[in-house]
Design a protein around this motif. Structure first.
Motif, PDB file in Angstrom:
ATOM      1  N   LEU A  83       0.828  -1.210   0.000  1.00 28.64           N
ATOM      2  CA  LEU A  83       0.000   0.000   0.000  1.00 28.64           C
ATOM      3  C   LEU A  83       0.862   1.260   0.000  1.00 28.64           C
ATOM      4  O   LEU A  83       0.643   2.199  -0.779  1.00 28.64           O
ATOM      5  CB  LEU A  83      -0.939   0.002   1.213  1.00 28.64           C
ATOM      6  N   LYS A  84       1.894   1.241   0.862  1.00 27.99           N
ATOM      7  CA  LYS A  84       2.766   2.416   0.993  1.00 27.99           C
ATOM      8  C   LYS A  84       3.491   2.698  -0.333  1.00 27.99           C
ATOM      9  O   LYS A  84       3.571   3.843  -0.782  1.00 27.99           O
ATOM     10  CB  LYS A  84       3.774   2.162   2.114  1.00 27.99           C
ATOM     11  N   ARG A  85       3.988   1.630  -0.970  1.00 25.93           N
ATOM     12  CA  ARG A  85       4.734   1.809  -2.218  1.00 25.93           C
ATOM     13  C   ARG A  85       3.804   2.236  -3.364  1.00 25.93           C
ATOM     14  O   ARG A  85       4.203   3.022  -4.229  1.00 25.93           O
ATOM     15  CB  ARG A  85       5.468   0.515  -2.577  1.00 25.93           C
ATOM     16  N   THR A  86       2.598   1.706  -3.361  1.00 20.95           N
ATOM     17  CA  THR A  86       1.629   2.098  -4.397  1.00 20.95           C
ATOM     18  C   THR A  86       1.329   3.587  -4.282  1.00 20.95           C
ATOM     19  O   THR A  86       1.334   4.323  -5.276  1.00 20.95           O
ATOM     20  CB  THR A  86       0.330   1.277  -4.277  1.00 20.95           C
ATOM     21  N   GLU A  87       1.098   4.056  -3.040  1.00 21.12           N
ATOM     22  CA  GLU A  87       0.828   5.484  -2.808  1.00 21.12           C
ATOM     23  C   GLU A  87       2.011   6.339  -3.235  1.00 21.12           C
ATOM     24  O   GLU A  87       1.854   7.391  -3.862  1.00 21.12           O
ATOM     25  CB  GLU A  87       0.504   5.714  -1.326  1.00 21.12           C
ATOM     26  N   GLN A  88       3.214   5.846  -2.915  1.00 24.76           N
ATOM     27  CA  GLN A  88       4.448   6.581  -3.277  1.00 24.76           C
ATOM     28  C   GLN A  88       4.548   6.718  -4.797  1.00 24.76           C
ATOM     29  O   GLN A  88       4.839   7.812  -5.316  1.00 24.76           O
ATOM     30  CB  GLN A  88       5.662   5.821  -2.725  1.00 24.76           C
ATOM     31  N   LEU A  89       4.287   5.612  -5.520  1.00 27.68           N
ATOM     32  CA  LEU A  89       4.377   5.632  -6.985  1.00 27.68           C
ATOM     33  C   LEU A  89       3.344   6.585  -7.588  1.00 27.68           C
ATOM     34  O   LEU A  89       3.662   7.408  -8.451  1.00 27.68           O
ATOM     35  CB  LEU A  89       4.168   4.210  -7.539  1.00 27.68           C
ATOM     36  N   MET A  90       2.116   6.513  -7.085  1.00 28.52           N
ATOM     37  CA  MET A  90       1.045   7.371  -7.622  1.00 28.52           C
ATOM     38  C   MET A  90       1.328   8.849  -7.369  1.00 28.52           C
ATOM     39  O   MET A  90       1.090   9.694  -8.228  1.00 28.52           O
ATOM     40  CB  MET A  90      -0.315   7.015  -6.994  1.00 28.52           C
ATOM     41  N   MET A  91       1.862   9.145  -6.188  1.00 30.55           N
ATOM     42  CA  MET A  91       2.178  10.548  -5.858  1.00 30.55           C
ATOM     43  C   MET A  91       3.326  11.062  -6.709  1.00 30.55           C
ATOM     44  O   MET A  91       3.269  12.162  -7.253  1.00 30.55           O
ATOM     45  CB  MET A  91       2.524  10.671  -4.373  1.00 30.55           C
ATOM     46  N   THR A  92       4.394  10.267  -6.849  1.00 31.19           N
ATOM     47  CA  THR A  92       5.553  10.684  -7.663  1.00 31.19           C
ATOM     48  C   THR A  92       5.123  10.913  -9.113  1.00 31.19           C
ATOM     49  O   THR A  92       5.567  11.860  -9.765  1.00 31.19           O
ATOM     50  CB  THR A  92       6.665   9.608  -7.611  1.00 31.19           C
ATOM     51  N   ALA A  93       4.259  10.013  -9.613  1.00 26.77           N
ATOM     52  CA  ALA A  93       3.816  10.113 -11.013  1.00 26.77           C
ATOM     53  C   ALA A  93       2.712  11.150 -11.192  1.00 26.77           C
ATOM     54  O   ALA A  93       2.362  11.478 -12.340  1.00 26.77           O
ATOM     55  CB  ALA A  93       3.324   8.745 -11.489  1.00 26.77           C
ATOM     56  N   ASP A  94       2.158  11.651 -10.089  1.00 29.92           N
ATOM     57  CA  ASP A  94       1.071  12.626 -10.122  1.00 29.92           C
ATOM     58  C   ASP A  94      -0.125  12.100 -10.934  1.00 29.92           C
ATOM     59  O   ASP A  94      -0.621  12.747 -11.854  1.00 29.92           O
ATOM     60  CB  ASP A  94       1.574  13.963 -10.714  1.00 29.92           C
ATOM     61  N   VAL A  95      -0.544  10.870 -10.573  1.00 32.21           N
ATOM     62  CA  VAL A  95      -1.678  10.231 -11.240  1.00 32.21           C
ATOM     63  C   VAL A  95      -2.791  10.018 -10.219  1.00 32.21           C
ATOM     64  O   VAL A  95      -2.551   9.506  -9.129  1.00 32.21           O
ATOM     65  CB  VAL A  95      -1.255   8.881 -11.881  1.00 32.21           C
ATOM     66  N   ASP A  96      -3.986  10.412 -10.584  1.00 33.12           N
ATOM     67  CA  ASP A  96      -5.162  10.231  -9.717  1.00 33.12           C
ATOM     68  C   ASP A  96      -5.464   8.736  -9.583  1.00 33.12           C
ATOM     69  O   ASP A  96      -5.762   8.076 -10.585  1.00 33.12           O
ATOM     70  CB  ASP A  96      -6.354  10.956 -10.358  1.00 33.12           C
ATOM     71  N   PRO A  97      -5.367   8.170  -8.359  1.00 39.00           N
ATOM     72  CA  PRO A  97      -5.554   6.719  -8.194  1.00 39.00           C
ATOM     73  C   PRO A  97      -6.971   6.239  -8.494  1.00 39.00           C
ATOM     74  O   PRO A  97      -7.191   5.045  -8.656  1.00 39.00           O
ATOM     75  CB  PRO A  97      -5.206   6.477  -6.718  1.00 39.00           C
ATOM     76  N   THR A  98      -7.941   7.172  -8.603  1.00 39.78           N
ATOM     77  CA  THR A  98      -9.323   6.754  -8.858  1.00 39.78           C
ATOM     78  C   THR A  98      -9.697   6.795 -10.347  1.00 39.78           C
ATOM     79  O   THR A  98     -10.854   6.591 -10.700  1.00 39.78           O
ATOM     80  CB  THR A  98     -10.322   7.614  -8.059  1.00 39.78           C
ATOM     81  N   LEU A  99      -8.707   7.041 -11.205  1.00 41.67           N
ATOM     82  CA  LEU A  99      -8.972   6.939 -12.646  1.00 41.67           C
ATOM     83  C   LEU A  99      -9.011   5.459 -13.031  1.00 41.67           C
ATOM     84  O   LEU A  99      -8.303   4.636 -12.441  1.00 41.67           O
ATOM     85  CB  LEU A  99      -7.873   7.640 -13.454  1.00 41.67           C
ATOM     86  N   ARG A 100      -9.825   5.125 -14.022  1.00 45.83           N
ATOM     87  CA  ARG A 100      -9.830   3.762 -14.567  1.00 45.83           C
ATOM     88  C   ARG A 100      -8.645   3.633 -15.532  1.00 45.83           C
ATOM     89  O   ARG A 100      -8.226   4.630 -16.147  1.00 45.83           O
ATOM     90  CB  ARG A 100     -11.123   3.482 -15.327  1.00 45.83           C
TER      91      ARG A 100
END
Length: 354
Positions: A277-294
């Motif tokens: 979970l922590k690494r997924t959040e880190q990747l999404m934040m670094t990439a600046d991608v909204d995690p709720t997009l399909r």
């Protein structure tokens, strides 16, 4: 056979009178094999139209994949090519192709082999090589591909584009190929489209991809249950995602693992359970991608950011890249069965999908 030309003009190449494709099929008792997903295209107006999409073929070098009874082959030869390499896996078609070869002396080279294993690095003369940044070389790949081979083959060739080897050792070799209509739509799908898929990203980040036209299924013998798309590819000078092919493929495959769920669900599968979970959040934040997009809503630049961020994490922890989510699931299942657990939890929908 060349017609006599007026002084100072180059003679136009014309094939001599030949049996029709239908007559060739009867003559050599050819039958499309369902298990090889073979479909013959007999209408020479349509084969001419396919060849026209390839661009200017006069004096070009062409590789035709799976020529079968030779309909597209005739259209390629009529376009005035310098050399034509035919790669045909099915030995039943070789005699009919040899008849065409004899009608165009010195122009045709027939290889009885499988395109998936054939080495194209030495298929064409060295003098045709161009720098990657230059215009595409005078080399074309054309093929009415059996449906069973089209997707694995285009993935293999896209990897060759990325590594600039195989048929792309000569430069940005162009391809004009047929696919099931649905696959053609996936190859060219834009963000937000229901057809957007792994294939869309892998093709479009490496090539300009154009869905040229649709051939109705009834034009083929036997008639397939689907229509057929003719798709043209020109490799890009600079890929849109500048990371190794294997890394891009792993990220894109993971994202599309659960295409109906939020994209973070697929991205989670890039990481081991411990710290997932922590690494997924880190990747999404670094990439600046909204995690709720399909997954199908993500743009090419968002995929690029995800690949770049994942590469950085892999550089910091090399064990990440070799992590395999499916293998982790398998190991967990084996452990449960070894422990003889009777209260084994119900498989999740995602586990069933995988």
């Amino acid at each position: 056979l060349c017609l006599m030309a007026a002084p100072g003009k180059v003679a136009a190449f014309r094939l001599p009178p030949l049996p029709t494709i239908g007559e060739i099929i009867k003559l050599f008792r050819l039958k499309a094999l369902k298990q090889l997903s073979q479909n013959f295209l007999l209408d020479l107006r349509l084969t001419d139209k396919i060849v026209k999409q390839a661009g200017e073929l006069k004096n070009a070098y062409v590789c035709e994949v799976g020529p079968g009874p030779g309909g597209i082959t005739r259209s390629i030869l009529s376009a005035g090519v310098e050399q034509l390499l035919l790669i045909e896996k099915d030995a039943r078609f070789i005699p009919g192709l040899q008849m065409l070869s004899e009608a165009a002396p010195g122009k045709v080279h027939i290889v009885h082999g499988d395109i998936l294993t054939y080495k194209m690095e030495k298929a064409f003369p060295k003098h045709l090589k161009k720098n990657w940044e230059d215009e595409p070389p005078d080399i074309h790949i054309i093929g009415n591909l059996p449906f069973s081979v089209s997707t694995p083959l285009i993935i293999k060739w896209l990897e060759n584009v990325s590594k600039r080897d195989g048929p792309f050792i000569y430069g940005r070799t162009q391809m004009t190929l047929t696919f099931q209509k649905e696959v053609g739509e996936r190859l060219t799908a834009n963000p937000g489209s229901n057809q957007r898929s792994r294939l869309s990203i892998m093709a479009q980040h490496l090539c300009t991809v154009e869905n040229c036209f649709i051939i109705p299924g009834q034009a083929f013998v036997p008639k397939p249950e689907v229509d057929v798309a003719v798709v043209h590819f020109i490799p890009l000078v600079q890929p849109k995602i500048q990371q190794p092919f294997e890394l891009v493929e792993k990220v894109v495959q993971s994202v599309f693992q659960f295409r109906r769920k939020y994209c973070f669900r697929g991205i989670e599968t890039l990481f081991p359970e411990n710290g997932r979970l922590k690494r997924t959040e880190q990747l999404m934040m670094t990439a600046d991608v909204d995690p709720t997009l399909r997954p199908f809503q993500l743009s090419m630049s968002q995929f690029r950011n995800l690949c770049n961020a994942y590469r950085k994490m892999c550089d910091e922890d090399p064990s990440l890249f070799v992590f395999n989510y499916r293998e982790e699931l398998r190991q967990k299942k084996m452990t449960r069965s070894l422990l003889g657990s009777t209260d084994e939890p119900e498989q999740t929908e995602e586990e069933k999908q995988l």
